[in-house]
Design a protein around this motif. Structure first.
Motif, mmCIF file in Angstrom:
data_model
loop_
_atom_site.group_PDB
_atom_site.id
_atom_site.type_symbol
_atom_site.label_atom_id
_atom_site.label_comp_id
_atom_site.label_asym_id
_atom_site.label_seq_id
_atom_site.Cartn_x
_atom_site.Cartn_y
_atom_site.Cartn_z
ATOM 1 N N SER A 78 0.808 -1.151 -0.090
ATOM 2 C CA SER A 78 0.018 0.100 -0.199
ATOM 3 C C SER A 78 0.710 1.277 0.049
ATOM 4 O O SER A 78 1.744 1.380 0.739
ATOM 5 C CB SER A 78 -0.891 -0.024 1.145
ATOM 6 O OG SER A 78 -1.611 -1.246 1.220
ATOM 7 N N PRO A 79 0.522 2.254 -0.899
ATOM 8 C CA PRO A 79 1.397 3.363 -0.820
ATOM 9 C C PRO A 79 1.145 4.314 0.299
ATOM 10 O O PRO A 79 -0.234 4.241 1.106
ATOM 11 C CB PRO A 79 0.697 4.168 -2.091
ATOM 12 C CG PRO A 79 -0.683 3.695 -2.397
ATOM 13 C CD PRO A 79 -0.558 2.177 -1.989
ATOM 14 N N GLY A 80 1.976 5.228 1.025
ATOM 15 C CA GLY A 80 1.929 5.716 2.162
ATOM 16 C C GLY A 80 2.108 5.000 3.455
ATOM 17 O O GLY A 80 2.091 5.588 4.541
ATOM 18 N N LEU A 81 2.529 3.842 3.330
ATOM 19 C CA LEU A 81 2.991 3.063 4.417
ATOM 20 C C LEU A 81 4.456 2.494 4.268
ATOM 21 O O LEU A 81 4.690 2.393 3.019
ATOM 22 C CB LEU A 81 1.959 1.538 4.498
ATOM 23 C CG LEU A 81 0.617 1.927 4.978
ATOM 24 C CD1 LEU A 81 -0.354 0.437 4.825
ATOM 25 C CD2 LEU A 81 0.357 2.595 6.258
ATOM 26 N N ILE A 82 5.044 2.206 5.186
ATOM 27 C CA ILE A 82 6.335 1.459 5.156
ATOM 28 C C ILE A 82 6.450 0.029 4.879
ATOM 29 O O ILE A 82 5.596 -0.619 5.770
ATOM 30 C CB ILE A 82 7.160 1.850 6.505
ATOM 31 C CG1 ILE A 82 6.916 3.356 6.806
ATOM 32 C CG2 ILE A 82 8.690 1.434 6.267
ATOM 33 C CD1 ILE A 82 7.558 4.399 5.630
ATOM 34 N N ALA A 83 7.039 -0.284 4.086
ATOM 35 C CA ALA A 83 6.950 -1.907 3.520
ATOM 36 C C ALA A 83 8.447 -2.458 3.552
ATOM 37 O O ALA A 83 9.367 -1.963 3.156
ATOM 38 C CB ALA A 83 6.575 -2.184 2.362
ATOM 39 N N ARG A 84 8.566 -3.476 4.464
ATOM 40 C CA ARG A 84 9.794 -4.212 4.788
ATOM 41 C C ARG A 84 9.745 -5.524 4.247
ATOM 42 O O ARG A 84 8.795 -6.284 4.615
ATOM 43 C CB ARG A 84 10.442 -4.146 6.068
ATOM 44 C CG ARG A 84 11.802 -4.873 6.139
ATOM 45 C CD ARG A 84 12.233 -4.928 7.735
ATOM 46 N NE ARG A 84 13.552 -5.406 7.686
ATOM 47 C CZ ARG A 84 14.369 -5.308 8.866
ATOM 48 N NH1 ARG A 84 13.709 -4.716 10.004
ATOM 49 N NH2 ARG A 84 15.458 -6.050 9.089
ATOM 50 N N LYS A 85 10.375 -6.092 3.249
ATOM 51 C CA LYS A 85 10.574 -7.389 2.545
ATOM 52 C C LYS A 85 11.021 -8.274 3.217
ATOM 53 O O LYS A 85 11.943 -7.975 4.093
ATOM 54 C CB LYS A 85 11.087 -7.357 1.270
ATOM 55 C CG LYS A 85 11.323 -8.798 0.648
ATOM 56 C CD LYS A 85 12.021 -8.571 -0.671
ATOM 57 C CE LYS A 85 11.868 -10.238 -1.248
ATOM 58 N NZ LYS A 85 12.564 -10.392 -2.538
ATOM 59 N N LEU A 86 10.013 -9.368 3.627
ATOM 60 C CA LEU A 86 10.375 -10.537 4.611
ATOM 61 C C LEU A 86 10.865 -11.891 3.726
ATOM 62 O O LEU A 86 11.706 -12.361 4.268
ATOM 63 C CB LEU A 86 9.116 -10.671 5.645
ATOM 64 C CG LEU A 86 8.893 -9.511 6.320
ATOM 65 C CD1 LEU A 86 7.463 -10.061 7.125
ATOM 66 C CD2 LEU A 86 9.748 -9.189 7.392
ATOM 67 N N ALA A 87 10.082 -12.001 2.762
ATOM 68 C CA ALA A 87 10.249 -13.098 1.852
ATOM 69 C C ALA A 87 9.666 -13.053 0.640
ATOM 70 O O ALA A 87 8.942 -12.243 0.250
ATOM 71 C CB ALA A 87 9.529 -14.410 2.784
ATOM 72 N N THR A 88 9.925 -14.128 -0.221
ATOM 73 C CA THR A 88 9.385 -14.393 -1.255
ATOM 74 C C THR A 88 8.323 -15.453 -1.110
ATOM 75 O O THR A 88 8.748 -16.717 -0.642
ATOM 76 C CB THR A 88 10.282 -14.723 -2.476
ATOM 77 O OG1 THR A 88 11.151 -13.549 -2.807
ATOM 78 C CG2 THR A 88 9.630 -15.065 -3.726
ATOM 79 N N CYS A 89 7.388 -15.253 -1.639
ATOM 80 C CA CYS A 89 6.060 -16.413 -1.605
ATOM 81 C C CYS A 89 5.870 -17.066 -2.962
ATOM 82 O O CYS A 89 5.562 -16.365 -4.039
ATOM 83 C CB CYS A 89 4.858 -15.830 -0.993
ATOM 84 S SG CYS A 89 3.407 -16.965 -0.949
ATOM 85 N N HIS A 90 6.179 -18.390 -3.078
ATOM 86 C CA HIS A 90 6.100 -19.352 -3.987
ATOM 87 C C HIS A 90 4.667 -19.922 -4.013
ATOM 88 O O HIS A 90 4.205 -20.115 -3.181
ATOM 89 C CB HIS A 90 7.124 -20.095 -4.409
ATOM 90 C CG HIS A 90 8.551 -19.562 -4.386
ATOM 91 N ND1 HIS A 90 8.786 -18.983 -5.390
ATOM 92 C CD2 HIS A 90 9.649 -19.792 -3.526
ATOM 93 C CE1 HIS A 90 10.227 -18.408 -5.257
ATOM 94 N NE2 HIS A 90 10.628 -19.025 -3.906
ATOM 95 N N SER A 91 4.054 -19.904 -5.208
ATOM 96 C CA SER A 91 2.903 -20.892 -5.376
ATOM 97 C C SER A 91 3.003 -22.084 -5.885
ATOM 98 O O SER A 91 4.061 -22.333 -6.822
ATOM 99 C CB SER A 91 1.779 -19.725 -5.830
ATOM 100 O OG SER A 91 1.495 -18.831 -5.120
ATOM 101 N N VAL A 92 1.907 -22.941 -5.997
ATOM 102 C CA VAL A 92 2.180 -24.354 -6.620
ATOM 103 C C VAL A 92 0.942 -24.680 -7.077
ATOM 104 O O VAL A 92 -0.350 -24.303 -6.428
ATOM 105 C CB VAL A 92 2.467 -25.246 -5.521
ATOM 106 C CG1 VAL A 92 1.725 -25.496 -4.438
ATOM 107 C CG2 VAL A 92 2.678 -26.689 -6.431
#
Length: 309
Positions: A149-163
């Protein structure tokens, strides 16, 4: 030029869509905001913003630069605050996440955290919707998305893979798709939609969108997951939910040559200013736990190759 300040000015303008609003937020003049932007563009050698009398929007280069500027500002703020942070995390944190993520990973991760930090209490707010951090007094939201979301601080924690997966009972009745295009002939279970939706893949290095549809959709991810386990059809699931079932054979991985689009797990919060030591400690802890848990590059039957990222 103070490049960090220039990056902060740029991110504020991008998030607020206005030089005037950014100037008010940063407590500087509009002319100073314009100067920092011009100097940053000169340093990068490209135009970052389209400016009109009514609006400000990002150029393609601006879209590329924005997440990198946020990341650099986050590192700088972490370094600046590290020496001033309370050495003993304490207090109550309200943490929001989806039902599936809470059940599969976050409840256990938070438990490990509070065992290490007994002065911290965590109130988990589990909801399959986008919570409002301000209105609902949320300190941290864990979101799986491609667009924080714009206007919020976002810290990347991980990559989420799908199957893409299905129960053996479904495959025995209806056969196994060999190509992504074969999904059009199968009952595909989707989220929130009625009728068809579009599943995104990478195949031989090229993007591929495949329209799918079926006779069951739901607005809650665990319902679709339960229906998949029951043999109702094929679904696309996050690996963190499906992994135990892929390993014990109650689900089978399909289409190994087609890599579903990756998502990113972000820790999202309101502001870095006066950040509680407990929140900082939890974020740092989750970065480590996401790297050693269900989000690491673990294998399962039917996985052909390591997804990129």
């Amino acid at each position: 030029m103070d490049r960090l300040t220039a990056m902060r000015v740029f991110t504020e303008v991008a998030e607020r869509g206005s030089l005037t609003a950014a100037a008010q937020r940063l407590d500087m003049s509009r002319a100073m905001v314009s100067r920092y932007l011009a100097e940053l563009e000169a340093w990068l050698g490209t135009r970052l913003l389209h400016r009109t009398t009514r609006a400000v929007s990002l150029t393609d280069a601006g879209n590329d630069a924005l997440p990198r500027c946020r990341e650099m500002l986050g590192i700088a703020d972490d370094l600046a605050c590290a020496s001033n942070a309370d050495s003993t995390p304490r207090g109550l944190l309200r943490v929001a996440c989806s039902t599936s993520l809470g059940q599969a990973f976050l409840a256990a991760a938070v438990t490990r955290f509070i065992v290490r930090h007994p002065g911290v209490a965590v109130d988990l707010v589990v909801a399959d919707r986008t919570v409002d951090l301000v209105d609902e007094r949320i300190d941290l939201a864990i979101r799986v998305t491609t667009d924080p979301s714009p206007g919020l601080i976002a810290r990347k924690l991980a990559t989420c893979h799908s199957v893409v997966c299905a129960a053996p009972a479904y495959l025995e009745r209806h056969g196994t798709p060999e190509r992504a295009e074969d999904l059009a002939l199968h009952n595909c279970l989707t989220y929130t939609y009625f009728g068809k939706s579009l599943w995104q893949f990478t195949h031989n290095g090229a993007p591929l969108g495949v329209p799918v549809g079926g006779n069951l959709s739901a607005n809650e991810v665990n319902v679709v997951f339960a229906a998949t386990l029951a043999g109702a059809g094929i679904s696309m699931q996050p690996v963190y939910s499906a992994l135990p079932h892929l390993r014990d054979g109650t689900l089978r991985s399909l289409l190994p040559d087609y890599i579903p689009r990756e998502m990113t797990v972000y820790g999202v919060y309101i502001s870095r200013k006066q950040m509680p030591s407990a929140l900082r400690a939890l974020l740092d802890d989750l970065v480590v736990q996401f790297r050693t848990g269900l989000f690491e590059d673990t294998g399962y039957p039917g996985r052909a190759a390591t997804p990129p990222g």
